[in-house]
Design a protein around this motif. Structure first.
Motif, PDB file in Angstrom:
ATOM      1  N   LEU A 240     -84.465  51.360  97.325  1.00 19.83           N
ATOM      2  CA  LEU A 240     -84.318  51.483  95.877  1.00 19.83           C
ATOM      3  C   LEU A 240     -83.252  50.521  95.362  1.00 19.83           C
ATOM      4  O   LEU A 240     -83.426  49.849  94.338  1.00 19.83           O
ATOM      5  CB  LEU A 240     -83.938  52.916  95.502  1.00 19.83           C
ATOM      6  CG  LEU A 240     -85.013  53.995  95.681  1.00 19.83           C
ATOM      7  CD1 LEU A 240     -84.426  55.370  95.370  1.00 19.83           C
ATOM      8  CD2 LEU A 240     -86.216  53.726  94.803  1.00 19.83           C
TER       9      LEU A 240
ATOM     10  N   SER B 126     -84.469  46.986  95.121  1.00 21.98           N
ATOM     11  CA  SER B 126     -85.288  46.768  93.925  1.00 21.98           C
ATOM     12  C   SER B 126     -84.414  46.575  92.690  1.00 21.98           C
ATOM     13  O   SER B 126     -84.703  45.722  91.840  1.00 21.98           O
ATOM     14  CB  SER B 126     -86.233  47.958  93.716  1.00 21.98           C
ATOM     15  OG  SER B 126     -87.185  48.038  94.750  1.00 21.98           O
TER      16      SER B 126
ATOM     17  N   ALA C 212     -85.440  44.726  88.915  1.00 29.03           N
ATOM     18  CA  ALA C 212     -86.604  45.527  88.539  1.00 29.03           C
ATOM     19  C   ALA C 212     -86.281  46.456  87.375  1.00 29.03           C
ATOM     20  O   ALA C 212     -85.195  47.028  87.301  1.00 29.03           O
ATOM     21  CB  ALA C 212     -87.086  46.350  89.738  1.00 29.03           C
TER      22      ALA C 212
ATOM     23  N   GLU D 281     -88.903  48.683  86.633  1.00 26.95           N
ATOM     24  CA  GLU D 281     -89.768  49.789  87.041  1.00 26.95           C
ATOM     25  C   GLU D 281     -89.844  49.840  88.559  1.00 26.95           C
ATOM     26  O   GLU D 281     -90.091  48.817  89.206  1.00 26.95           O
ATOM     27  CB  GLU D 281     -91.177  49.633  86.464  1.00 26.95           C
ATOM     28  CG  GLU D 281     -91.237  49.684  84.941  1.00 26.95           C
ATOM     29  CD  GLU D 281     -92.659  49.575  84.424  1.00 26.95           C
ATOM     30  OE1 GLU D 281     -93.593  49.550  85.262  1.00 26.95           O
ATOM     31  OE2 GLU D 281     -92.842  49.508  83.202  1.00 26.95           O
ATOM     32  N   ILE D 282     -89.619  51.026  89.106  1.00 34.97           N
ATOM     33  CA  ILE D 282     -89.688  51.227  90.562  1.00 34.97           C
ATOM     34  C   ILE D 282     -90.515  52.475  90.822  1.00 34.97           C
ATOM     35  O   ILE D 282     -90.285  53.529  90.215  1.00 34.97           O
ATOM     36  CB  ILE D 282     -88.282  51.405  91.175  1.00 34.97           C
ATOM     37  CG1 ILE D 282     -87.367  50.230  90.820  1.00 34.97           C
ATOM     38  CG2 ILE D 282     -88.387  51.561  92.687  1.00 34.97           C
ATOM     39  CD1 ILE D 282     -85.924  50.448  91.215  1.00 34.97           C
ATOM     40  N   GLU D 283     -91.467  52.349  91.719  1.00 34.74           N
ATOM     41  CA  GLU D 283     -92.292  53.502  92.101  1.00 34.74           C
ATOM     42  C   GLU D 283     -92.238  53.656  93.613  1.00 34.74           C
ATOM     43  O   GLU D 283     -92.387  52.694  94.357  1.00 34.74           O
ATOM     44  CB  GLU D 283     -93.738  53.313  91.646  1.00 34.74           C
ATOM     45  CG  GLU D 283     -94.629  54.490  92.001  1.00 34.74           C
ATOM     46  CD  GLU D 283     -96.058  54.323  91.522  1.00 34.74           C
ATOM     47  OE1 GLU D 283     -96.870  55.246  91.752  1.00 34.74           O
ATOM     48  OE2 GLU D 283     -96.369  53.259  90.944  1.00 34.74           O
TER      49      GLU D 283
ATOM     50  N   ASP E  56     -91.974  47.487  93.117  1.00 29.86           N
ATOM     51  CA  ASP E  56     -91.102  47.180  91.987  1.00 29.86           C
ATOM     52  C   ASP E  56     -91.620  45.942  91.250  1.00 29.86           C
ATOM     53  O   ASP E  56     -92.481  45.224  91.752  1.00 29.86           O
ATOM     54  CB  ASP E  56     -89.644  46.990  92.430  1.00 29.86           C
ATOM     55  CG  ASP E  56     -89.385  45.702  93.214  1.00 29.86           C
ATOM     56  OD1 ASP E  56     -89.833  44.621  92.774  1.00 29.86           O
ATOM     57  OD2 ASP E  56     -88.731  45.763  94.274  1.00 29.86           O
ATOM     58  N   ASN E  57     -91.105  45.738  90.048  1.00 30.72           N
ATOM     59  CA  ASN E  57     -91.492  44.573  89.249  1.00 30.72           C
ATOM     60  C   ASN E  57     -90.320  43.608  89.104  1.00 30.72           C
ATOM     61  O   ASN E  57     -90.133  42.998  88.059  1.00 30.72           O
ATOM     62  CB  ASN E  57     -92.000  45.013  87.867  1.00 30.72           C
ATOM     63  CG  ASN E  57     -90.907  45.654  87.019  1.00 30.72           C
ATOM     64  OD1 ASN E  57     -89.857  46.062  87.541  1.00 30.72           O
ATOM     65  ND2 ASN E  57     -91.131  45.760  85.722  1.00 30.72           N
ATOM     66  N   GLY E  58     -89.534  43.496  90.187  1.00 22.39           N
ATOM     67  CA  GLY E  58     -88.383  42.597  90.179  1.00 22.39           C
ATOM     68  C   GLY E  58     -88.785  41.134  90.260  1.00 22.39           C
ATOM     69  O   GLY E  58     -89.952  40.768  90.077  1.00 22.39           O
TER      70      GLY E  58
ATOM     71  N   GLY F  28     -92.801  40.714  91.705  1.00 24.38           N
ATOM     72  CA  GLY F  28     -92.363  41.978  92.275  1.00 24.38           C
ATOM     73  C   GLY F  28     -92.511  42.002  93.778  1.00 24.38           C
ATOM     74  O   GLY F  28     -92.922  41.022  94.402  1.00 24.38           O
TER      75      GLY F  28
ATOM     76  N   ILE G 263     -83.597  51.882  83.938  1.00 22.64           N
ATOM     77  CA  ILE G 263     -84.663  51.626  84.912  1.00 22.64           C
ATOM     78  C   ILE G 263     -85.579  52.843  85.011  1.00 22.64           C
ATOM     79  O   ILE G 263     -85.112  53.982  85.117  1.00 22.64           O
ATOM     80  CB  ILE G 263     -84.072  51.292  86.292  1.00 22.64           C
ATOM     81  CG1 ILE G 263     -83.256  49.995  86.226  1.00 22.64           C
ATOM     82  CG2 ILE G 263     -85.188  51.152  87.331  1.00 22.64           C
ATOM     83  CD1 ILE G 263     -82.600  49.627  87.534  1.00 22.64           C
TER      84      ILE G 263
ATOM     85  N   ILE H  86     -87.750  55.029  87.130  1.00 19.85           N
ATOM     86  CA  ILE H  86     -87.928  55.344  88.544  1.00 19.85           C
ATOM     87  C   ILE H  86     -88.867  56.533  88.674  1.00 19.85           C
ATOM     88  O   ILE H  86     -88.617  57.603  88.106  1.00 19.85           O
ATOM     89  CB  ILE H  86     -86.589  55.656  89.234  1.00 19.85           C
ATOM     90  CG1 ILE H  86     -85.665  54.429  89.212  1.00 19.85           C
ATOM     91  CG2 ILE H  86     -86.818  56.108  90.677  1.00 19.85           C
ATOM     92  CD1 ILE H  86     -84.319  54.654  89.869  1.00 19.85           C
TER      93      ILE H  86
END
Length: 266
Positions: free
Chosen positions: A5, A8, A13, A15-17, A31-33, A129, A174, A176
Protein backbone atom coordinates in the motif's frame (compact mmCIF):
# COMPACT_ATOMS: atom_id res chain seq x y z
CA UNK A 1 0.00 -5.46 2.83
CA UNK A 2 1.33 -2.29 4.45
CA UNK A 3 4.49 -2.29 2.33
CA UNK A 4 2.55 -2.66 -0.91
CA UNK A 5 0.00 0.00 0.00
CA UNK A 6 2.82 2.40 0.86
CA UNK A 7 4.54 1.66 -2.46
CA UNK A 8 1.33 2.67 -4.25
CA UNK A 9 1.18 5.92 -2.27
CA UNK A 10 4.83 6.64 -3.11
CA UNK A 11 3.96 6.13 -6.79
CA UNK A 12 1.44 8.97 -6.59
CA UNK A 13 -1.67 6.80 -6.75
CA UNK A 14 -5.05 8.40 -6.07
CA UNK A 15 -6.87 5.05 -6.16
CA UNK A 16 -5.71 1.77 -4.63
CA UNK A 17 -7.62 -1.50 -4.65
CA UNK A 18 -6.55 -4.62 -2.79
CA UNK A 19 -8.06 -8.10 -2.69
CA UNK A 20 -6.88 -10.43 0.08
CA UNK A 21 -7.39 -14.19 0.25
CA UNK A 22 -6.14 -15.41 3.62
CA UNK A 23 -7.42 -18.93 2.99
CA UNK A 24 -5.31 -19.43 -0.14
CA UNK A 25 -2.45 -17.20 0.98
CA UNK A 26 -2.53 -14.70 -1.86
CA UNK A 27 -3.29 -11.06 -2.53
CA UNK A 28 -3.40 -8.61 -5.40
CA UNK A 29 -3.09 -4.82 -5.34
CA UNK A 30 -3.96 -2.42 -8.17
CA UNK A 31 -3.09 1.28 -8.28
CA UNK A 32 -3.23 4.17 -10.74
CA UNK A 33 0.18 5.58 -9.84
CA UNK A 34 2.95 6.69 -12.19
CA UNK A 35 3.98 3.13 -13.02
CA UNK A 36 7.49 1.79 -13.65
CA UNK A 37 9.77 1.75 -16.65
CA UNK A 38 10.97 -1.67 -17.88
CA UNK A 39 14.43 -0.77 -16.52
CA UNK A 40 13.12 -0.11 -13.01
CA UNK A 41 11.01 -3.26 -13.19
CA UNK A 42 14.12 -5.28 -14.06
CA UNK A 43 15.88 -4.04 -10.91
CA UNK A 44 12.88 -4.29 -8.60
CA UNK A 45 13.24 -6.77 -5.79
CA UNK A 46 17.01 -6.61 -5.60
CA UNK A 47 18.26 -6.08 -2.06
CA UNK A 48 18.66 -2.38 -1.21
CA UNK A 49 17.62 -1.25 -4.68
CA UNK A 50 15.39 1.83 -4.69
CA UNK A 51 14.38 4.31 -7.36
CA UNK A 52 13.44 6.88 -4.70
CA UNK A 53 16.98 8.04 -3.94
CA UNK A 54 19.48 9.21 -6.52
CA UNK A 55 22.23 10.44 -4.17
CA UNK A 56 23.18 10.21 -0.48
CA UNK A 57 22.10 13.82 0.07
CA UNK A 58 18.54 12.77 -0.79
CA UNK A 59 18.37 11.06 2.62
CA UNK A 60 17.98 14.51 4.21
CA UNK A 61 14.76 15.14 2.28
CA UNK A 62 13.01 11.78 2.23
CA UNK A 63 9.31 12.25 1.53
CA UNK A 64 8.38 8.65 0.72
CA UNK A 65 7.54 5.68 2.90
CA UNK A 66 10.08 3.42 1.25
CA UNK A 67 13.68 4.27 0.45
CA UNK A 68 15.74 1.35 1.76
CA UNK A 69 14.89 -1.16 -0.96
CA UNK A 70 13.77 -3.87 1.46
CA UNK A 71 10.00 -4.25 1.11
CA UNK A 72 9.61 -6.14 -2.19
CA UNK A 73 12.90 -7.96 -1.60
CA UNK A 74 11.59 -9.34 1.72
CA UNK A 75 8.22 -10.32 0.25
CA UNK A 76 9.71 -12.22 -2.70
CA UNK A 77 11.82 -14.27 -0.28
CA UNK A 78 8.69 -15.76 1.32
CA UNK A 79 6.17 -15.68 -1.56
CA UNK A 80 5.81 -15.77 -5.34
CA UNK A 81 5.60 -12.24 -6.73
CA UNK A 82 4.54 -11.08 -10.20
CA UNK A 83 4.25 -7.41 -11.15
CA UNK A 84 2.70 -5.68 -14.14
CA UNK A 85 3.23 -1.95 -14.67
CA UNK A 86 2.63 0.74 -17.23
CA UNK A 87 4.62 3.95 -17.00
CA UNK A 88 3.04 7.27 -17.94
CA UNK A 89 3.84 7.96 -21.60
CA UNK A 90 4.65 4.32 -22.44
CA UNK A 91 2.65 2.37 -25.01
CA UNK A 92 2.86 -1.04 -23.33
CA UNK A 93 2.31 -2.77 -20.01
CA UNK A 94 5.36 -4.70 -18.81
CA UNK A 95 5.37 -7.78 -16.60
CA UNK A 96 8.03 -9.53 -14.54
CA UNK A 97 8.04 -12.59 -12.28
CA UNK A 98 10.47 -11.75 -9.51
CA UNK A 99 11.12 -15.28 -8.24
CA UNK A 100 12.64 -16.51 -11.49
CA UNK A 101 16.41 -16.05 -11.31
CA UNK A 102 17.69 -13.63 -13.93
CA UNK A 103 14.18 -12.79 -15.14
CA UNK A 104 13.62 -9.66 -17.21
CA UNK A 105 10.49 -7.69 -17.90
CA UNK A 106 8.47 -8.46 -21.02
CA UNK A 107 5.43 -6.94 -22.70
CA UNK A 108 2.10 -8.05 -21.30
CA UNK A 109 -0.37 -8.43 -24.16
CA UNK A 110 -3.06 -10.66 -22.66
CA UNK A 111 -4.53 -11.68 -19.32
CA UNK A 112 -2.29 -14.08 -17.42
CA UNK A 113 -3.04 -16.00 -14.23
CA UNK A 114 -6.14 -17.45 -12.64
CA UNK A 115 -9.75 -16.61 -13.36
CA UNK A 116 -11.43 -13.93 -11.31
CA UNK A 117 -9.47 -11.02 -9.87
CA UNK A 118 -6.17 -12.82 -9.21
CA UNK A 119 -4.59 -12.23 -12.59
CA UNK A 120 -2.46 -9.68 -14.41
CA UNK A 121 -3.83 -7.86 -17.42
CA UNK A 122 -2.64 -5.05 -19.69
CA UNK A 123 -3.40 -1.63 -18.23
CA UNK A 124 -5.83 0.42 -20.30
CA UNK A 125 -4.32 2.72 -22.90
CA UNK A 126 -3.77 6.34 -21.73
CA UNK A 127 -3.61 5.13 -18.12
CA UNK A 128 -0.68 4.28 -15.89
CA UNK A 129 -0.32 2.16 -12.78
CA UNK A 130 0.96 -1.04 -11.25
CA UNK A 131 -0.54 -4.39 -10.30
CA UNK A 132 1.22 -6.61 -7.75
CA UNK A 133 0.19 -10.26 -7.45
CA UNK A 134 1.56 -12.16 -4.44
CA UNK A 135 0.82 -15.88 -4.13
CA UNK A 136 1.72 -18.85 -1.94
CA UNK A 137 2.86 -16.86 1.09
CA UNK A 138 5.39 -18.70 3.30
CA UNK A 139 5.66 -21.62 0.88
CA UNK A 140 9.29 -21.93 2.00
CA UNK A 141 8.49 -21.52 5.73
CA UNK A 142 5.93 -24.25 6.54
CA UNK A 143 6.23 -23.89 10.33
CA UNK A 144 5.62 -20.14 10.16
CA UNK A 145 2.67 -20.76 7.86
CA UNK A 146 1.10 -23.20 10.31
CA UNK A 147 1.47 -20.71 13.16
CA UNK A 148 -0.26 -17.97 11.17
CA UNK A 149 -3.05 -20.33 10.15
CA UNK A 150 -3.97 -20.62 13.82
CA UNK A 151 -4.47 -16.87 14.18
CA UNK A 152 -8.12 -15.77 14.32
CA UNK A 153 -9.12 -14.21 11.02
CA UNK A 154 -10.45 -11.06 12.69
CA UNK A 155 -6.95 -10.29 14.00
CA UNK A 156 -5.53 -10.36 10.48
CA UNK A 157 -8.40 -8.14 9.32
CA UNK A 158 -7.73 -5.67 12.14
CA UNK A 159 -4.05 -5.47 11.22
CA UNK A 160 -4.97 -4.64 7.63
CA UNK A 161 -7.42 -1.97 8.80
CA UNK A 162 -4.72 -0.51 11.01
CA UNK A 163 -2.32 -0.35 8.05
CA UNK A 164 -4.92 1.38 5.88
CA UNK A 165 -5.79 3.90 8.57
CA UNK A 166 -2.13 4.79 9.08
CA UNK A 167 -1.91 5.76 5.41
CA UNK A 168 -5.24 7.60 5.31
CA UNK A 169 -4.40 9.80 8.30
CA UNK A 170 -1.66 11.43 6.23
CA UNK A 171 -3.24 10.91 2.79
CA UNK A 172 -7.01 11.15 3.33
CA UNK A 173 -7.67 12.08 -0.31
CA UNK A 174 -6.57 8.65 -1.58
CA UNK A 175 -9.39 6.24 -2.33
CA UNK A 176 -8.53 2.89 -0.77
CA UNK A 177 -10.74 -0.14 -1.24
CA UNK A 178 -9.77 -3.43 0.42
CA UNK A 179 -11.84 -6.58 0.13
CA UNK A 180 -11.42 -10.17 1.30
CA UNK A 181 -12.25 -13.55 -0.21
CA UNK A 182 -13.72 -16.21 2.06
CA UNK A 183 -13.39 -19.99 1.74
CA UNK A 184 -16.37 -20.20 -0.62
CA UNK A 185 -14.90 -17.53 -2.90
CA UNK A 186 -17.32 -14.81 -1.83
CA UNK A 187 -15.88 -11.30 -1.87
CA UNK A 188 -16.73 -8.77 0.86
CA UNK A 189 -15.57 -5.24 1.63
CA UNK A 190 -13.16 -4.73 4.52
CA UNK A 191 -12.19 -1.06 3.97
CA UNK A 192 -13.73 1.49 1.63
CA UNK A 193 -12.41 5.01 2.10
CA UNK A 194 -13.74 7.63 -0.31
CA UNK A 195 -15.42 11.03 -0.62
CA UNK A 196 -12.77 12.81 1.44
CA UNK A 197 -12.20 16.11 -0.36
CA UNK A 198 -9.92 19.06 0.22
CA UNK A 199 -12.86 21.23 1.25
CA UNK A 200 -13.27 19.31 4.53
CA UNK A 201 -11.58 20.41 7.75
CA UNK A 202 -8.83 18.29 9.30
CA UNK A 203 -11.26 17.16 11.99
CA UNK A 204 -13.81 16.10 9.39
CA UNK A 205 -11.16 14.26 7.37
CA UNK A 206 -9.85 12.33 10.39
CA UNK A 207 -13.36 11.48 11.55
CA UNK A 208 -14.41 10.27 8.10
CA UNK A 209 -11.21 8.25 7.66
CA UNK A 210 -11.89 6.51 10.97
CA UNK A 211 -15.49 5.69 10.03
CA UNK A 212 -14.49 4.48 6.55
CA UNK A 213 -11.98 2.04 8.06
CA UNK A 214 -13.48 0.95 11.39
CA UNK A 215 -17.18 1.62 10.88
CA UNK A 216 -19.63 3.73 12.84
CA UNK A 217 -18.28 2.82 16.27
CA UNK A 218 -18.77 6.40 17.48
CA UNK A 219 -21.55 8.74 16.28
CA UNK A 220 -20.26 11.64 14.21
CA UNK A 221 -21.62 14.26 16.63
CA UNK A 222 -19.47 12.90 19.47
CA UNK A 223 -16.18 13.65 17.69
CA UNK A 224 -14.29 16.62 19.16
CA UNK A 225 -11.29 18.51 17.80
CA UNK A 226 -8.11 18.85 19.85
CA UNK A 227 -5.02 20.90 18.99
CA UNK A 228 -1.97 22.49 20.59
CA UNK A 229 1.15 24.38 19.50
CA UNK A 230 4.52 24.95 21.13
CA UNK A 231 7.31 26.75 19.28
CA UNK A 232 7.93 24.74 16.08
CA UNK A 233 5.73 21.82 17.13
CA UNK A 234 2.02 21.32 16.68
CA UNK A 235 -0.47 18.61 17.59
CA UNK A 236 -3.85 18.16 15.96
CA UNK A 237 -6.36 15.39 16.22
CA UNK A 238 -9.76 14.19 17.35
CA UNK A 239 -11.11 12.58 20.50
CA UNK A 240 -14.41 10.88 21.20
CA UNK A 241 -16.56 12.24 24.01
CA UNK A 242 -18.02 8.74 24.44
CA UNK A 243 -16.02 5.75 25.76
CA UNK A 244 -14.63 3.34 23.16
CA UNK A 245 -14.66 -0.46 23.67
CA UNK A 246 -10.89 -0.82 24.12
CA UNK A 247 -7.53 0.81 23.54
CA UNK A 248 -7.31 -0.54 19.99
CA UNK A 249 -8.79 2.75 18.81
CA UNK A 250 -6.15 4.99 20.37
CA UNK A 251 -3.67 6.26 17.81
CA UNK A 252 -0.74 8.66 17.85
CA UNK A 253 1.02 9.61 14.62
CA UNK A 254 4.24 11.61 14.37
CA UNK A 255 4.95 13.04 10.92
CA UNK A 256 2.53 10.56 9.40
CA UNK A 257 3.99 7.46 11.05
CA UNK A 258 2.31 5.53 13.83
CA UNK A 259 3.89 5.79 17.27
CA UNK A 260 3.70 2.37 18.91
CA UNK A 261 5.31 2.78 22.36
CA UNK A 262 2.59 1.64 24.79
CA UNK A 263 4.17 3.65 27.63
CA UNK A 264 3.20 6.83 25.82
CA UNK A 265 -0.52 6.02 26.13
CA UNK A 266 -0.49 5.70 29.93
Amino acid sequence: VRELLQNSVDAGASEIEAVLDFHRWRLIIFDNGHGMTPEDLDSLGEQNYTSKLAALDDLHNVETYGFRGEGIYSIKNVAKVSIASRKSGYNSTWIRELNISGSKSSRLTEVTGEEGCFNLKPITFHRSGTTVLVQDFFHCLPVRKQILKRLPLFKLHNEVKDDAFQILVYHPHIRINISTIDQSGTRSTLVNSKNITGSLTTTQKLSLCFRNVFGTIIPHNLVKKVSAKYRNYSVEGVIFSSPVPNKDYQFIFINGRKYRDSAFFK
